[in-house]
Design a protein around this motif. Structure first.
Motif, PDB file in Angstrom:
ATOM      1  N   ASN A   1       4.500 -49.793  52.493  1.00 53.08           N
ATOM      2  CA  ASN A   1       5.226 -48.604  52.063  1.00 53.08           C
ATOM      3  C   ASN A   1       5.125 -48.476  50.545  1.00 53.08           C
ATOM      4  N   PRO A   2       4.519 -47.386  50.027  1.00 54.05           N
ATOM      5  CA  PRO A   2       4.324 -47.268  48.576  1.00 54.05           C
ATOM      6  C   PRO A   2       5.625 -47.392  47.792  1.00 54.05           C
ATOM      7  N   ALA A   3       6.765 -47.039  48.419  1.00 51.58           N
ATOM      8  CA  ALA A   3       8.032 -47.099  47.695  1.00 51.58           C
ATOM      9  C   ALA A   3       8.448 -48.540  47.421  1.00 51.58           C
ATOM     10  N   ASP A   4       7.915 -49.494  48.211  1.00 53.10           N
ATOM     11  CA  ASP A   4       8.291 -50.898  48.011  1.00 53.10           C
ATOM     12  C   ASP A   4       7.522 -51.575  46.894  1.00 53.10           C
ATOM     13  N   ALA A   5       6.489 -50.887  46.387  1.00 57.32           N
ATOM     14  CA  ALA A   5       5.648 -51.518  45.364  1.00 57.32           C
ATOM     15  C   ALA A   5       6.481 -51.869  44.139  1.00 57.32           C
TER      16      ALA A   5
ATOM     17  N   MET B   1      22.394 -50.420  40.644  1.00 60.13           N
ATOM     18  CA  MET B   1      23.036 -51.662  41.093  1.00 60.13           C
ATOM     19  C   MET B   1      22.071 -52.473  41.947  1.00 60.13           C
ATOM     20  N   ASN B   2      21.454 -51.777  42.907  1.00 63.16           N
ATOM     21  CA  ASN B   2      20.513 -52.450  43.779  1.00 63.16           C
ATOM     22  C   ASN B   2      19.373 -53.075  42.995  1.00 63.16           C
ATOM     23  N   TYR B   3      18.936 -52.305  41.982  1.00 59.24           N
ATOM     24  CA  TYR B   3      17.822 -52.752  41.161  1.00 59.24           C
ATOM     25  C   TYR B   3      18.176 -54.021  40.413  1.00 59.24           C
ATOM     26  N   VAL B   4      19.407 -54.043  39.851  1.00 57.84           N
ATOM     27  CA  VAL B   4      19.841 -55.222  39.092  1.00 57.84           C
ATOM     28  C   VAL B   4      19.873 -56.453  40.003  1.00 57.84           C
ATOM     29  N   VAL B   5      20.409 -56.256  41.210  1.00 58.59           N
ATOM     30  CA  VAL B   5      20.461 -57.368  42.166  1.00 58.59           C
ATOM     31  C   VAL B   5      19.063 -57.879  42.465  1.00 58.59           C
ATOM     32  N   ASP B   6      18.158 -56.922  42.666  1.00 61.57           N
ATOM     33  CA  ASP B   6      16.778 -57.275  42.973  1.00 61.57           C
ATOM     34  C   ASP B   6      16.166 -58.126  41.864  1.00 61.57           C
TER      35      ASP B   6
ATOM     36  N   GLY C   1       9.159 -53.760  35.600  1.00 58.65           N
ATOM     37  CA  GLY C   1      10.318 -54.630  35.351  1.00 58.65           C
ATOM     38  C   GLY C   1      10.338 -55.826  36.278  1.00 58.65           C
ATOM     39  N   ARG C   2      10.139 -55.569  37.578  1.00 58.43           N
ATOM     40  CA  ARG C   2      10.147 -56.671  38.546  1.00 58.43           C
ATOM     41  C   ARG C   2       9.011 -57.642  38.263  1.00 58.43           C
ATOM     42  N   SER C   3       7.834 -57.088  37.961  1.00 59.50           N
ATOM     43  CA  SER C   3       6.674 -57.955  37.725  1.00 59.50           C
ATOM     44  C   SER C   3       6.903 -58.861  36.526  1.00 59.50           C
ATOM     45  N   LEU C   4       7.425 -58.262  35.440  1.00 58.04           N
ATOM     46  CA  LEU C   4       7.645 -59.066  34.243  1.00 58.04           C
ATOM     47  C   LEU C   4       8.727 -60.110  34.475  1.00 58.04           C
ATOM     48  N   THR C   5       9.760 -59.740  35.269  1.00 59.69           N
ATOM     49  CA  THR C   5      10.798 -60.726  35.574  1.00 59.69           C
ATOM     50  C   THR C   5      10.206 -61.932  36.280  1.00 59.69           C
ATOM     51  N   LEU C   6       9.364 -61.650  37.284  1.00 55.89           N
ATOM     52  CA  LEU C   6       8.738 -62.763  38.005  1.00 55.89           C
ATOM     53  C   LEU C   6       7.972 -63.650  37.043  1.00 55.89           C
ATOM     54  N   ALA C   7       7.186 -63.015  36.144  1.00 52.89           N
ATOM     55  CA  ALA C   7       6.334 -63.801  35.248  1.00 52.89           C
ATOM     56  C   ALA C   7       7.173 -64.627  34.285  1.00 52.89           C
ATOM     57  N   VAL C   8       8.136 -63.969  33.613  1.00 52.23           N
ATOM     58  CA  VAL C   8       8.912 -64.674  32.594  1.00 52.23           C
ATOM     59  C   VAL C   8       9.695 -65.816  33.230  1.00 52.23           C
ATOM     60  N   PHE C   9      10.356 -65.551  34.358  1.00 43.88           N
ATOM     61  CA  PHE C   9      11.166 -66.614  34.936  1.00 43.88           C
ATOM     62  C   PHE C   9      10.313 -67.655  35.656  1.00 43.88           C
ATOM     63  N   GLY C  10       9.139 -67.258  36.106  1.00 39.78           N
ATOM     64  CA  GLY C  10       8.204 -68.269  36.589  1.00 39.78           C
ATOM     65  C   GLY C  10       7.861 -69.232  35.468  1.00 39.78           C
ATOM     66  N   GLY C  11       7.606 -68.665  34.273  1.00 34.53           N
ATOM     67  CA  GLY C  11       7.324 -69.498  33.101  1.00 34.53           C
ATOM     68  C   GLY C  11       8.503 -70.368  32.726  1.00 34.53           C
ATOM     69  N   VAL C  12       9.725 -69.800  32.804  1.00 33.80           N
ATOM     70  CA  VAL C  12      10.922 -70.585  32.501  1.00 33.80           C
ATOM     71  C   VAL C  12      11.050 -71.741  33.494  1.00 33.80           C
ATOM     72  N   GLY C  13      10.782 -71.449  34.777  1.00 34.90           N
ATOM     73  CA  GLY C  13      10.842 -72.508  35.784  1.00 34.90           C
ATOM     74  C   GLY C  13       9.849 -73.614  35.485  1.00 34.90           C
TER      75      GLY C  13
ATOM     76  N   SER D   1      -0.149 -58.747  45.127  1.00 37.65           N
ATOM     77  CA  SER D   1       0.172 -58.577  46.542  1.00 37.65           C
ATOM     78  C   SER D   1       1.440 -57.754  46.705  1.00 37.65           C
ATOM     79  N   ASN D   2       2.275 -57.702  45.685  1.00 34.20           N
ATOM     80  CA  ASN D   2       3.482 -56.884  45.790  1.00 34.20           C
ATOM     81  C   ASN D   2       3.264 -55.459  45.295  1.00 34.20           C
ATOM     82  N   VAL D   3       2.151 -55.207  44.629  1.00 30.28           N
ATOM     83  CA  VAL D   3       1.876 -53.847  44.170  1.00 30.28           C
ATOM     84  C   VAL D   3       0.921 -53.157  45.136  1.00 30.28           C
ATOM     85  N   ALA D   4      -0.183 -53.834  45.462  1.00 29.73           N
ATOM     86  CA  ALA D   4      -1.219 -53.201  46.277  1.00 29.73           C
ATOM     87  C   ALA D   4      -1.118 -53.586  47.742  1.00 29.73           C
ATOM     88  N   GLY D   5      -0.453 -54.699  48.044  1.00 30.54           N
ATOM     89  CA  GLY D   5      -0.466 -55.188  49.418  1.00 30.54           C
ATOM     90  C   GLY D   5       0.676 -54.689  50.287  1.00 30.54           C
TER      91      GLY D   5
END
Lengths: 263, 203
Positions: free
Chosen positions: A155-159, A1-6, A163-175, A148-152
């Motif tokens: 806390n390694p758990a926040d990387a 659930m948390n993941y979907v919201v994210d 799925g998140r990366s591709l969402t950012l890219a695809v919807f960035g492109g849609v925007g 910056s969200n993977v290496a920067g």
């Protein structure tokens, strides 16, 4: 659930709230150069979305497995030459710019060959703009945000995962597509207007883009509202959320610094 | 190469007649993104100047080795190297500024201004020409960035370089330091420059 919201928050934020063109000013060149006709603008938007997804996939993979400190592949290679402790401390993130630009250039080359083979008409109408996607800042910007969200992160758990990366890219492109298509629609009408001579061309486009950016600022705060609606929570959390939201609104109002990554 | 511009011509042309932002409309990402304060804008202009100068010289030195279909890749890789140097330098000595500029320093790599200068000048002429061209274009870019940043900072916060220049009673136009202000300022300044150029031509 948390993941979907994210995922949902990342998507809305990339497409509307922090629109690549109107908030971060990346991809301005095609935004001004290719926004004369709606169909061409739409084609350009699709091409950028496609390339951005490929580049994001590549950059996430490269960052996670090779570049970031303690990445498995670089550790394994280095482990063959030096002691394991030294290998664990290897950090190749300094190479990221060169690696990313290389990945982008090659994926653009690939897309160009693909489009030329299967969509010759589209290829003709793109003309010089397809190779120019290489130098479209939006794509490098997406790669850098992912990095910056993977290496920067501390806390390694926040990387971010793939799925998140591709969402950012695809919807960035849609925007980007949304912004450039709206712009093209306005410019088609604008051609019929009597514009003061010095403002013709790029100048009036920029002024219109400013008004468009003003309209897109109306989306500010949608993400926190969405988060509130989607996360089940106790009353204390609600209190904290309200305070945080007020803080956020205050910072937005006072902010003299829209530069910098907010995600 | 009889009619090719001399180093001095290249230098002078870059400042106003072929100003990268106002006349050629190139390199707009940093122009719009970092001009909400003069400090950030000047740092950005300096970083661009450094990268442009080094990339132009290197490209000019290797111009005989360039293959036509690979040249853009070579340009971007050269630029990426110098951007990495500039980025590490800023992170080491001006940490706060490097945080403020954030992703826009690495985005210099895809700044069309630098690639355009490599293509137009450095890949055809000697290092002296290329260096003069880079200096002129950098000064022109710095002037453009400075003028936009000055307008936005004065109207948006009533300050210049962080020092108050307008009286306290000035209502800060917050929109000028937010993204829409960047588009509006650049659009109107571009219009003003066009108007001035047209009037010059008429006379």
């Amino acid at each position: 659930m948390n993941y979907v919201v994210d995922i949902l928050l990342i998507a809305v934020s990339a497409a509307l709230i922090n629109n690549f063109v109107l908030y971060y000013f990346v991809g301005i060149c095609p935004f001004i150069g290719v926004s004369r006709k709606v169909d061409m603008a739409f084609g350009m938007g699709c091409a950028v979305t496609f390339v951005i997804s490929i580049a994001a996939f590549l950059s996430w993979t490269i960052t996670t497995y090779i570049l970031k400190p303690g990445a498995p592949l670089s550790q394994w290679v280095a482990g063959m030459f030096v002691s394991p402790e030294m290998a664990a401390s290897i950090d190749l993130t300094i190479l990221c710019y060169i690696v990313y630009i290389f990945a982008i250039a090659s994926s653009v080359q690939f897309v160009e060959m693909y489009v030329r083979k299967f969509f010759p008409a589209l290829y003709k109408s793109f003309g010089v703009f397809l190779p120019l996607i290489t130098t479209n800042c939006a794509i490098l910007f997406a790669c850098l945000t992912i990095m910056s969200n993977v290496a920067g992160v501390d806390n390694p758990a926040d990387a971010w995962d793939l799925g998140r990366s591709l969402t950012l890219a695809v919807f960035g492109g849609v925007g980007f597509t949304i912004a450039i298509v709206i712009m093209a629609g306005i410019r088609e009408e604008l051609d019929l207007c009597d514009i003061p001579k010095p403002l013709e061309g790029a100048a009036i486009t920029l002024v219109v883009a400013g008004i468009l950016a003003l309209a897109f600022m109306g989306f500010t705060g949608v993400d926190s509202g969405l988060k509130k609606a989607l996360t089940p929570k106790t009353s204390e959390m609600v209190q904290a959320q309200v305070v945080r939201q007020q803080d956020q609104l205050a910072t937005i109002a006072l902010s003299s610094n829209p530069v910098g990554m907010h995600r | 190469m009889a009619d090719a511009p001399t180093p001095l011509e290249r230098f002078v042309q870059g400042i106003l007649p072929e100003n990268p932002v106002y006349r050629q409309v190139l390199g707009l990402c940093p122009t719009l993104a970092v001009t909400n304060g003069l400090n950030a804008a000047m740092t950005m202009a300096a970083a661009v100047a450094f990268v442009l100068f080094c990339a132009n010289i290197i490209t000019s030195l290797i111009r005989d080795l360039l293959k036509p279909h690979l040249r853009i890749v070579i340009f971007t890789l050269t630029i990426a190297t110098f951007v990495t140097i500039a980025d590490r330098f800023l992170a080491a000595y001006m940490y706060q500024m490097s945080k403020t500029l954030g992703p826009y320093i690495p985005l210099i790599i895809v700044n069309c201004l630098i690639i355009c200068r490599c293509e137009v000048c450095a890949s055809k002429q000697s290092p002296i020409h290329a260096g003069a061209d880079a200096l002129g274009q950098s000064i022109g870019f710095g002037l453009a960035l400075g003028s936009i940043a000055a307008v936005r900072e004065i109207l948006g916060t009533g300050m210049l370089f962080g020092i108050r220049v307008l009286p306290e009673i000035w209502p800060d136009w917050v929109v000028m330091v937010l993204p829409p202000g960047a588009f509006l300022t650049l659009g109107l300044l571009l219009g003003a420059v066009n108007w001035y150029a047209m009037r010059q031509q008429e006379q």
